[in-house]
Design a protein around this motif. Structure first.
Motif, PDB file in Angstrom:
ATOM      1  N   VAL A  85     -12.210 -69.052 -19.105  1.00  0.00           N
ATOM      2  CA  VAL A  85     -12.676 -67.850 -18.666  1.00  0.00           C
ATOM      3  C   VAL A  85     -12.943 -67.672 -17.129  1.00  0.00           C
ATOM      4  O   VAL A  85     -12.495 -67.025 -16.614  1.00  0.00           O
ATOM      5  CB  VAL A  85     -13.713 -67.331 -19.488  1.00  0.00           C
ATOM      6  N   LYS A  86     -13.870 -68.856 -16.759  1.00  0.00           N
ATOM      7  CA  LYS A  86     -14.347 -68.780 -15.305  1.00  0.00           C
ATOM      8  C   LYS A  86     -12.905 -69.003 -14.461  1.00  0.00           C
ATOM      9  O   LYS A  86     -12.988 -68.487 -13.502  1.00  0.00           O
ATOM     10  CB  LYS A  86     -15.158 -69.909 -15.090  1.00  0.00           C
ATOM     11  N   GLY A  87     -12.158 -69.819 -15.035  1.00  0.00           N
ATOM     12  CA  GLY A  87     -10.893 -70.109 -14.119  1.00  0.00           C
ATOM     13  C   GLY A  87      -9.913 -68.868 -14.070  1.00  0.00           C
ATOM     14  O   GLY A  87      -9.361 -68.668 -13.031  1.00  0.00           O
ATOM     15  N   PHE A  88     -10.071 -68.148 -15.220  1.00  0.00           N
ATOM     16  CA  PHE A  88      -9.170 -66.983 -15.276  1.00  0.00           C
ATOM     17  C   PHE A  88      -9.827 -65.870 -14.297  1.00  0.00           C
ATOM     18  O   PHE A  88      -9.046 -65.134 -13.537  1.00  0.00           O
ATOM     19  CB  PHE A  88      -9.106 -66.230 -16.659  1.00  0.00           C
ATOM     20  N   VAL A  89     -11.131 -65.958 -14.322  1.00  0.00           N
ATOM     21  CA  VAL A  89     -11.870 -64.786 -13.433  1.00  0.00           C
ATOM     22  C   VAL A  89     -11.702 -65.221 -12.055  1.00  0.00           C
ATOM     23  O   VAL A  89     -11.283 -64.187 -11.069  1.00  0.00           O
ATOM     24  CB  VAL A  89     -13.279 -64.765 -13.722  1.00  0.00           C
ATOM     25  N   ALA A  90     -11.580 -66.452 -11.641  1.00  0.00           N
ATOM     26  CA  ALA A  90     -11.322 -66.799 -10.198  1.00  0.00           C
ATOM     27  C   ALA A  90      -9.845 -66.484  -9.783  1.00  0.00           C
ATOM     28  O   ALA A  90      -9.720 -65.955  -8.918  1.00  0.00           O
ATOM     29  CB  ALA A  90     -11.637 -68.520  -9.841  1.00  0.00           C
ATOM     30  N   GLU A  91      -9.138 -66.890 -10.603  1.00  0.00           N
ATOM     31  CA  GLU A  91      -7.695 -66.475 -10.347  1.00  0.00           C
ATOM     32  C   GLU A  91      -7.471 -64.913 -10.117  1.00  0.00           C
ATOM     33  O   GLU A  91      -6.679 -64.560  -9.201  1.00  0.00           O
ATOM     34  CB  GLU A  91      -6.668 -66.979 -11.519  1.00  0.00           C
ATOM     35  N   THR A  92      -7.845 -64.253 -11.100  1.00  0.00           N
ATOM     36  CA  THR A  92      -7.976 -62.944 -10.858  1.00  0.00           C
ATOM     37  C   THR A  92      -8.475 -62.377  -9.529  1.00  0.00           C
ATOM     38  O   THR A  92      -7.998 -61.593  -8.955  1.00  0.00           O
ATOM     39  CB  THR A  92      -8.679 -62.015 -11.915  1.00  0.00           C
TER      40      THR A  92
ATOM     41  N   GLN B  20      -6.556 -60.427  -6.777  1.00  0.00           N
ATOM     42  CA  GLN B  20      -6.942 -58.880  -6.084  1.00  0.00           C
ATOM     43  C   GLN B  20      -6.924 -59.187  -4.588  1.00  0.00           C
ATOM     44  O   GLN B  20      -6.579 -58.106  -3.926  1.00  0.00           O
ATOM     45  CB  GLN B  20      -8.104 -58.576  -6.855  1.00  0.00           C
ATOM     46  N   SER B  21      -7.869 -60.174  -4.072  1.00  0.00           N
ATOM     47  CA  SER B  21      -8.123 -59.921  -2.803  1.00  0.00           C
ATOM     48  C   SER B  21      -6.704 -60.325  -2.007  1.00  0.00           C
ATOM     49  O   SER B  21      -6.383 -59.749  -1.029  1.00  0.00           O
ATOM     50  CB  SER B  21      -8.807 -61.246  -2.235  1.00  0.00           C
ATOM     51  N   ARG B  22      -5.651 -60.779  -2.433  1.00  0.00           N
ATOM     52  CA  ARG B  22      -4.293 -60.788  -1.955  1.00  0.00           C
ATOM     53  C   ARG B  22      -3.644 -59.382  -2.007  1.00  0.00           C
ATOM     54  O   ARG B  22      -3.137 -58.998  -0.887  1.00  0.00           O
ATOM     55  CB  ARG B  22      -3.210 -61.824  -2.721  1.00  0.00           C
ATOM     56  N   ARG B  23      -3.749 -58.811  -3.003  1.00  0.00           N
ATOM     57  CA  ARG B  23      -3.186 -57.349  -2.974  1.00  0.00           C
ATOM     58  C   ARG B  23      -3.966 -56.362  -2.069  1.00  0.00           C
ATOM     59  O   ARG B  23      -3.435 -55.477  -1.473  1.00  0.00           O
ATOM     60  CB  ARG B  23      -3.231 -56.910  -4.383  1.00  0.00           C
ATOM     61  N   ASP B  24      -5.521 -56.861  -1.733  1.00  0.00           N
ATOM     62  CA  ASP B  24      -6.044 -55.813  -0.974  1.00  0.00           C
ATOM     63  C   ASP B  24      -5.949 -55.891   0.359  1.00  0.00           C
ATOM     64  O   ASP B  24      -5.946 -54.845   1.186  1.00  0.00           O
ATOM     65  CB  ASP B  24      -7.609 -56.035  -1.356  1.00  0.00           C
ATOM     66  N   ARG B  25      -5.335 -57.078   0.877  1.00  0.00           N
ATOM     67  CA  ARG B  25      -5.095 -57.197   2.213  1.00  0.00           C
ATOM     68  C   ARG B  25      -3.482 -57.190   2.793  1.00  0.00           C
ATOM     69  O   ARG B  25      -2.713 -57.707   1.736  1.00  0.00           O
ATOM     70  CB  ARG B  25      -5.575 -58.392   2.998  1.00  0.00           C
TER      71      ARG B  25
END
Length: 136
Positions: A104-111, A115-120
């Motif tokens: 779960v922590k790995g999935f959250v980190a990947e997400t 998201q930060s890639r899509r935001d910039r």
């Protein structure tokens, strides 16, 4: 056990002053489905339990198996502890929990990274190609 879970769900609903009809509508559920959860004839899923706990402002631990923080209680339980309690209540072996939490922590980190890639913007040429607002 289902009867007790249903009773706690009813207490949580009544704690907010909602009727069964209002609660079913708020959750987008059929009246018969929601009523079956409250009267203990049908078990609610883990996803439903999480949504009920969040909206009724009770801990997942209390809702699922009667732990602390019912209606009017304080919300002192961490999300990880609440999820741990819920997983155990739904039959997950406690020895499997470390691997589940790691995933779960790995999935959250990947997400978060995605998201930060899509935001910039990808590069300066993307910035230059965006249309500019015209000045009045």
């Amino acid at each position: 056990m289902l009867k007790k879970r249903g009773e706690r769900l009813r207490q949580a609903r009544e704690g907010l002053g909602l009727s069964v009809e209002e609660a079913a509508a708020a959750f987008g559920a059929a009246y018969s489905t929601y009523a079956a959860h409250e009267n203990g004839t049908t078990a609610y899923t883990l996803n439903a339990a999480i949504e009920y706990a969040k909206r009724y402002k009770v801990s997942l631990d209390w809702l699922v198996h009667g732990g602390a923080d019912g209606p009017g209680g304080r919300q002192g339980q961490t999300p990880e502890a609440a999820l741990r309690s819920a997983l155990i209540a739904y039959g997950v072996d406690s020895e499997d929990l470390p691997a589940i939490f790691k995933a779960v922590k790995g999935f959250v980190a990947e997400t978060d990274v995605e998201q930060s890639r899509r935001d910039r913007p990808r590069d300066q040429s993307e910035l230059a190609s965006r249309p500019r607002a015209k000045s009045p």
